[in-house]
Design an enzyme around this catalytic site. Structure first.
Site, PDB file in Angstrom:
ATOM      1  N   GLU A  27      10.074  -9.126   2.769  1.00  0.00           N
ATOM      2  CA  GLU A  27       9.429  -7.947   2.175  1.00  0.00           C
ATOM      3  C   GLU A  27       9.935  -6.665   2.844  1.00  0.00           C
ATOM      4  OE1 GLU A  27       5.893  -6.341   3.518  1.00  0.00           O
ATOM      5  OE2 GLU A  27       5.251  -8.098   4.662  1.00  0.00           O
ATOM      6  N   LYS A 161      -3.788 -10.564  10.534  1.00  0.00           N
ATOM      7  CA  LYS A 161      -4.291  -9.800  11.675  1.00  0.00           C
ATOM      8  C   LYS A 161      -5.801  -9.824  11.746  1.00  0.00           C
ATOM      9  CE  LYS A 161      -0.953  -6.544  13.000  1.00  0.00           C
ATOM     10  NZ  LYS A 161      -0.144  -6.503  11.771  1.00  0.00           N
TER      11      LYS A 161
END
Ligand code: PSU
Ligand code: MN
Length: 318
Positions: A27, A161
């Site tokens: 990405e 995260k």
């Protein structure tokens, strides 16, 4: 008009796809918005080098001048890292960017769409988006999760995260039938932190075991995504307590400053890097390379392995 009017496939990637060699998608939001500019381009190239070292061809994906580029040359990469700020594109944003001739970095969701258009099945990144803390109020759930529910690409990542609500993120993936394969781990990793304490749906001892499950998963659900969770190497990991304290401070500041929507993830990442004196940044770069290496091994095993024998299954079923 067809989608090929909006696609530019780098010749090296096109050749590899034609020859059915291993290809790994990457990405560009992590490059353009997830890393400080000073290290972004070199990190992007280092991640590509890790994929090559693993015997696969890297295909970094971004939108340039209204075309989806699959594989970036130096000039394309420089537009993301050295030019005016580019858009952050998720599924909802892609059509507008293509139609208006814009530049933009692709998130996990948009990169999955692009990879799937050209038949790339394996994709490496740092971390996926997920259900944000407080989503009960804000409804902020990353489009990445919905994409995993509907697009047949495997995303190799270091989990998600802890700026996110990880239990809810895993619940969402379970509801939508997305396997979460732990590569050498029974626990979902939390990006800088190796272990969130939350279980994955299946443990894979090595890349070949992942590849075998992917083959079967795509017989069952050709349009279903998969999360391959690969913990950050021990030597690069950060202590969970330190990360959590910084996350709480960053979230508080985001709330006070009314930062939400697409701007929230980049804001939080920046604050964590500052709070740790750059340690999160080193960890981020290390896990990106580590995921690239794992993705190359999975893509190679996926290409090497003959698929499950459909003919036999069909006969047995009669
Ligand atoms: N998590 C990271 N680094 C990142 C991202 C997520 O640790 O750079 C990026 C990815 O591109 C992911 C996107 O797809 O953020 C999710 O953004 P949002 O939460 O706005 O959906
Ligand atoms: Mn969001």
């Amino acid at each position: 008009m067809s989608i090929s009017d909006y696609l530019t496939v780098h010749p090296e990637v096109a050749d590899a796809l034609t020859a059915r060699r291993a290809v790994v998608a990457l990405e560009s939001t992590v490059i353009a918005h997830g890393l400080p500019r000073i290290v972004a381009a070199e990190t992007a190239r280092a991640v590509e080098a890790a994929i090559r070292a693993g015997g696969a061809v890297p295909a970094t994906i971004a939108v340039l001048g209204g075309r989806i580029h699959i594989g970036l040359d130096d000039e394309g990469l420089a537009r993301l890292t050295h030019g005016p700020p580019v858009l952050k594109l998720s599924r909802r944003d892609l059509a507008a960017a293509l139609a208006t001739g814009d530049d933009g970095a692709t998130t996990v969701s948009a990169t999955m769409i692009a990879a799937s258009l050209v038949g790339i099945r394996i994709f490496a990144t740092g971390g996926i988006g997920g259900v944000h803390r407080g989503a009960g109020e804000t409804f902020d759930i990353s489009a990445d999760l919905n994409e995993l529910a509907r697009t047949g690409v495997a995303v190799v990542c270091a989990g998600a995260k802890s700026i996110l609500d990880l239990p809810k993120t895993l619940e969402y993936l379970e509801t939508f039938g997305v396997p979460v394969l732990g590569l050498g781990t029974g626990h979902f990793p939390a990006f800088y932190v190796r272990d969130s304490g939350l279980p994955v749906s299946h443990i894979c001892a090595h890349a070949a075991a992942v590849a075998q499950i992917l083959k079967v998963h795509w017989l069952l659900s050709p349009n279903g995504g998969v999360v391959v969770a690969n913990p950050i190497p021990e030597s690069d990991a950060l202590p969970a307590a330190d990360v959590e304290a910084s996350v709480l401070r960053a979230l508080k500041e985001a709330k006070e400053r009314d930062i939400s929507g697409a701007a929230l993830t980049p804001f939080l990442l920046n604050r964590l890097a500052e709070a740790s004196g750059g340690r999160t940044l080193l960890a981020n770069i290390a896990l990106l390379k580590h995921n690239a290496t794992a993705a190359a091994a999975i893509a190679s095993a996926y290409r090497a392995k003959a698929g499950p024998e459909r003919a036999k299954v069909a006969t047995a079923g009669r």
